[in-house]
Design a protein around this motif. Structure first.
Motif, PDB file in Angstrom:
ATOM      1  N   PRO A  68      55.551  42.596  47.739  1.00 38.08           N
ATOM      2  CA  PRO A  68      56.144  42.764  49.072  1.00 38.08           C
ATOM      3  C   PRO A  68      57.502  43.459  48.994  1.00 38.08           C
ATOM      4  CG  PRO A  68      55.280  40.539  48.785  1.00 38.08           C
ATOM      5  CD  PRO A  68      55.233  41.189  47.437  1.00 38.08           C
ATOM      6  N   GLY A  69      57.857  44.142  50.054  1.00 40.27           N
ATOM      7  CA  GLY A  69      59.103  44.898  50.080  1.00 40.27           C
ATOM      8  C   GLY A  69      60.353  44.056  49.989  1.00 40.27           C
ATOM      9  N   TYR A  70      60.252  42.756  50.284  1.00 43.91           N
ATOM     10  CA  TYR A  70      61.442  41.905  50.203  1.00 43.91           C
ATOM     11  C   TYR A  70      61.709  41.412  48.788  1.00 43.91           C
ATOM     12  CZ  TYR A  70      57.602  38.581  51.027  1.00 43.91           C
ATOM     13  OH  TYR A  70      56.418  37.899  50.974  1.00 43.91           O
ATOM     14  N   THR A  71      60.793  41.649  47.840  1.00 45.13           N
ATOM     15  CA  THR A  71      61.055  41.287  46.450  1.00 45.13           C
ATOM     16  C   THR A  71      61.858  42.400  45.779  1.00 45.13           C
ATOM     17  OG1 THR A  71      59.032  42.324  45.605  1.00 45.13           O
ATOM     18  CG2 THR A  71      58.874  40.034  46.345  1.00 45.13           C
ATOM     19  N   THR A  72      62.475  42.072  44.646  1.00 39.85           N
ATOM     20  CA  THR A  72      63.315  43.057  43.959  1.00 39.85           C
ATOM     21  C   THR A  72      62.504  44.257  43.496  1.00 39.85           C
ATOM     22  OG1 THR A  72      64.809  41.304  43.223  1.00 39.85           O
ATOM     23  CG2 THR A  72      64.900  43.392  42.031  1.00 39.85           C
ATOM     24  N   ILE A  73      61.353  44.003  42.858  1.00 40.02           N
ATOM     25  CA  ILE A  73      60.530  45.105  42.366  1.00 40.02           C
ATOM     26  C   ILE A  73      59.870  45.849  43.524  1.00 40.02           C
ATOM     27  CG2 ILE A  73      58.444  45.628  41.040  1.00 40.02           C
ATOM     28  CD1 ILE A  73      59.314  43.473  39.046  1.00 40.02           C
ATOM     29  N   GLY A  74      59.428  45.139  44.528  1.00 39.52           N
ATOM     30  CA  GLY A  74      58.828  45.788  45.683  1.00 39.52           C
ATOM     31  C   GLY A  74      59.790  46.688  46.423  1.00 39.52           C
ATOM     32  N   ASN A  75      61.065  46.338  46.377  1.00 34.20           N
ATOM     33  CA  ASN A  75      62.084  47.106  47.090  1.00 34.20           C
ATOM     34  C   ASN A  75      62.595  48.296  46.294  1.00 34.20           C
ATOM     35  OD1 ASN A  75      64.083  47.512  49.253  1.00 34.20           O
ATOM     36  ND2 ASN A  75      65.555  46.853  47.719  1.00 34.20           N
ATOM     37  N   LYS A 126      55.858  25.779  60.141  1.00 36.39           N
ATOM     38  CA  LYS A 126      54.668  25.824  60.988  1.00 36.39           C
ATOM     39  C   LYS A 126      55.085  25.915  62.454  1.00 36.39           C
ATOM     40  CE  LYS A 126      50.787  24.146  59.731  1.00 36.39           C
ATOM     41  NZ  LYS A 126      49.673  23.269  59.286  1.00 36.39           N
ATOM     42  N   LEU A 127      54.614  26.964  63.117  1.00 40.05           N
ATOM     43  CA  LEU A 127      54.896  27.198  64.531  1.00 40.05           C
ATOM     44  C   LEU A 127      53.581  27.457  65.247  1.00 40.05           C
ATOM     45  CD1 LEU A 127      57.916  29.653  64.107  1.00 40.05           C
ATOM     46  CD2 LEU A 127      58.034  27.210  64.671  1.00 40.05           C
ATOM     47  N   HIS A 128      53.276  26.631  66.235  1.00 38.18           N
ATOM     48  CA  HIS A 128      52.031  26.789  67.007  1.00 38.18           C
ATOM     49  C   HIS A 128      50.809  26.851  66.078  1.00 38.18           C
ATOM     50  CE1 HIS A 128      54.756  27.546  70.304  1.00 38.18           C
ATOM     51  NE2 HIS A 128      55.242  28.610  69.691  1.00 38.18           N
ATOM     52  N   SER A 129      50.764  25.903  65.148  1.00 34.04           N
ATOM     53  CA  SER A 129      49.631  25.721  64.233  1.00 34.04           C
ATOM     54  C   SER A 129      49.484  26.831  63.191  1.00 34.04           C
ATOM     55  CB  SER A 129      48.308  25.603  65.007  1.00 34.04           C
ATOM     56  OG  SER A 129      48.373  24.497  65.892  1.00 34.04           O
ATOM     57  N   ARG A 130      50.481  27.708  63.080  1.00 31.48           N
ATOM     58  CA  ARG A 130      50.429  28.764  62.068  1.00 31.48           C
ATOM     59  C   ARG A 130      51.721  28.757  61.263  1.00 31.48           C
ATOM     60  NH1 ARG A 130      47.009  33.736  63.153  1.00 31.48           N
ATOM     61  NH2 ARG A 130      45.463  33.053  64.667  1.00 31.48           N
ATOM     62  N   TRP A 131      51.592  29.165  59.996  1.00 29.90           N
ATOM     63  CA  TRP A 131      52.774  29.262  59.155  1.00 29.90           C
ATOM     64  C   TRP A 131      53.510  30.560  59.442  1.00 29.90           C
ATOM     65  CZ3 TRP A 131      54.557  25.135  57.048  1.00 29.90           C
ATOM     66  CH2 TRP A 131      53.701  24.128  56.608  1.00 29.90           C
ATOM     67  N   ALA A 132      54.844  30.450  59.511  1.00 32.52           N
ATOM     68  CA  ALA A 132      55.699  31.617  59.716  1.00 32.52           C
ATOM     69  C   ALA A 132      56.738  31.660  58.600  1.00 32.52           C
ATOM     70  CB  ALA A 132      56.390  31.554  61.079  1.00 32.52           C
ATOM     71  N   MET A 133      56.960  32.821  58.042  1.00 25.36           N
ATOM     72  CA  MET A 133      57.920  32.984  56.957  1.00 25.36           C
ATOM     73  C   MET A 133      59.336  32.892  57.511  1.00 25.36           C
ATOM     74  SD  MET A 133      58.125  36.126  54.269  1.00 25.36           S
ATOM     75  CE  MET A 133      59.551  36.361  53.203  1.00 25.36           C
ATOM     76  N   VAL A 134      60.150  32.026  56.905  1.00 22.87           N
ATOM     77  CA  VAL A 134      61.541  31.865  57.311  1.00 22.87           C
ATOM     78  C   VAL A 134      62.444  32.755  56.466  1.00 22.87           C
ATOM     79  CG1 VAL A 134      63.464  30.242  57.554  1.00 22.87           C
ATOM     80  CG2 VAL A 134      61.131  29.521  58.101  1.00 22.87           C
ATOM     81  N   ASP A 135      62.301  32.656  55.147  1.00 22.16           N
ATOM     82  CA  ASP A 135      63.124  33.491  54.281  1.00 22.16           C
ATOM     83  C   ASP A 135      62.622  33.422  52.844  1.00 22.16           C
ATOM     84  OD1 ASP A 135      65.061  35.308  53.679  1.00 22.16           O
ATOM     85  OD2 ASP A 135      66.756  33.955  53.931  1.00 22.16           O
ATOM     86  N   TYR A 136      63.083  34.365  52.043  1.00 27.57           N
ATOM     87  CA  TYR A 136      62.708  34.468  50.638  1.00 27.57           C
ATOM     88  C   TYR A 136      63.946  34.357  49.765  1.00 27.57           C
ATOM     89  CZ  TYR A 136      61.299  36.633  46.214  1.00 27.57           C
ATOM     90  OH  TYR A 136      61.070  36.877  44.891  1.00 27.57           O
TER      91      TYR A 136
END
Length: 301
Positions: A68-75, A126-136
């Motif tokens: 993913p782009g938020y990782t060091t290597i992905g970025n 978990k928001l409205h029965s789904r997982w949402a990413m907060v931060d890495y």
């Protein structure tokens, strides 16, 4: 928000320390591995367009690929990012940022350099029965953690972490509070060192063999006890400590108690353990300085 790092009352947990020669072995204090259903739900929040399947089993989800782009290597390294998998390793559920919220700390391996522990952790809510990413948090390794309940209903993470460099291997216990500012979320409680891999003329080897959580002072909060073994020796022969057999060398065992201090949000040495804790920290600091000199080119061990 999470960035960076530096980491059930009446719980007894066995800890294993792999010395610098065997860091590939697994930890005994292991965070739970996610089920297939958990993995699918979490990856949909973390990398919905790049979910990686196991090569020989199309039904088995591994993680994210490319990184993913938020990782060091992905970025910063797209060529490497395309070949590496951000592998979901473990999950710990709790209410880390506020009482009553449904959150999970997901530990991932890959897509980070050694400076970031070859991985990181993602906080999801978990928001409205789904997982949402907060931060890495790159470098936050939560593959060996337990939740620690506060009276407020919120939870901390108490984690065992290990690392290895040319001058030695280390093992430490951290307490992580995810309501703190980014750079101070995890604080080390106590750590040990094994410098035999540095091949110096002296070495120290130590391990945390057992950790126990239980109320020691009657305040209703679990405190932490660590059983630490320490050995040390001099090795004037060729190859230094790398050529020496230390399996029969004597070691000493110490029991160190750390009381939980709610105002500090961490475990601090008890009065009875304070002096011994400081002596061991001084021993490890001196050993690390000698190990660094042993591995630097042109230096004298």
């Amino acid at each position: 928000m999470l960035r960076g790092w530096v980491q059930a009352q009446s719980l007894v947990v066995g800890l294993v320390f792999c010395c610098s020669f065997c860091t590939g072995q697994s930890l005994m204090w292991q965070s739970p591995s996610p089920t297939s259903a958990e993995t699918a739900a979490l990856l949909r929040a973390v990398c919905p367009r790049s979910i990686q399947l196991a090569p020989n089993n199309s039904a088995t989800l591994l993680g994210c690929r490319p990184c993913p782009g938020y990782t060091t290597i992905g970025n910063s390294r797209p060529g490497m990012a395309a070949k590496e998998t951000f592998h979901l390793r473990s999950v710990v559920y709790g209410s880390f940022t506020a009482a009553g919220v449904d959150e999970v700390m997901a530990d991932f391996k890959g897509c980070e350099p050694h400076a970031s522990g070859f991985g990181g952790s993602i906080l999801l809510r978990k928001l409205h029965s789904r997982w949402a990413m907060v931060d890495y948090a790159p470098g936050l390794i939560t593959s060996a953690c337990r939740t620690y309940g506060l009276k407020s209903g919120r939870e901390l993470l108490v984690c065992e972490v290990r690392d290895q460099h040319m001058d030695g291997a280390s093992q430490w216990i951290s307490a992580c509070d995810f309501t703190r500012q980014k750079t101070a979320q995890c604080e080390s409680v106590f750590g040990v060192l094994d410098t035999r891999v540095a091949c110096g003329r002296s070495a120290v080897w130590s391990s945390i063999n057992k950790a126990e959580l239980g109320d020691q002072n009657g305040d209703g909060m679990a405190d932490l006890s660590l059983w630490v073994t320490v050995g040390q020796g001099t090795f004037p022969g060729v190859g230094g400590s790398c050529s020496a057999d230390t399996s029969h060398q004597p070691v000493q065992t110490y029991k160190l108690d750390f009381l939980f201090r709610p105002n500090a949000g961490n475990f601090l040495p008890s009065q009875d353990s304070k002096a011994q804790t400081e002596r061991l920290r001084a021993l490890f600091k001196d050993a690390q300085e000698k190990a660094v000199k042993a591995v630097l080119p042109g230096s004298t061990p």
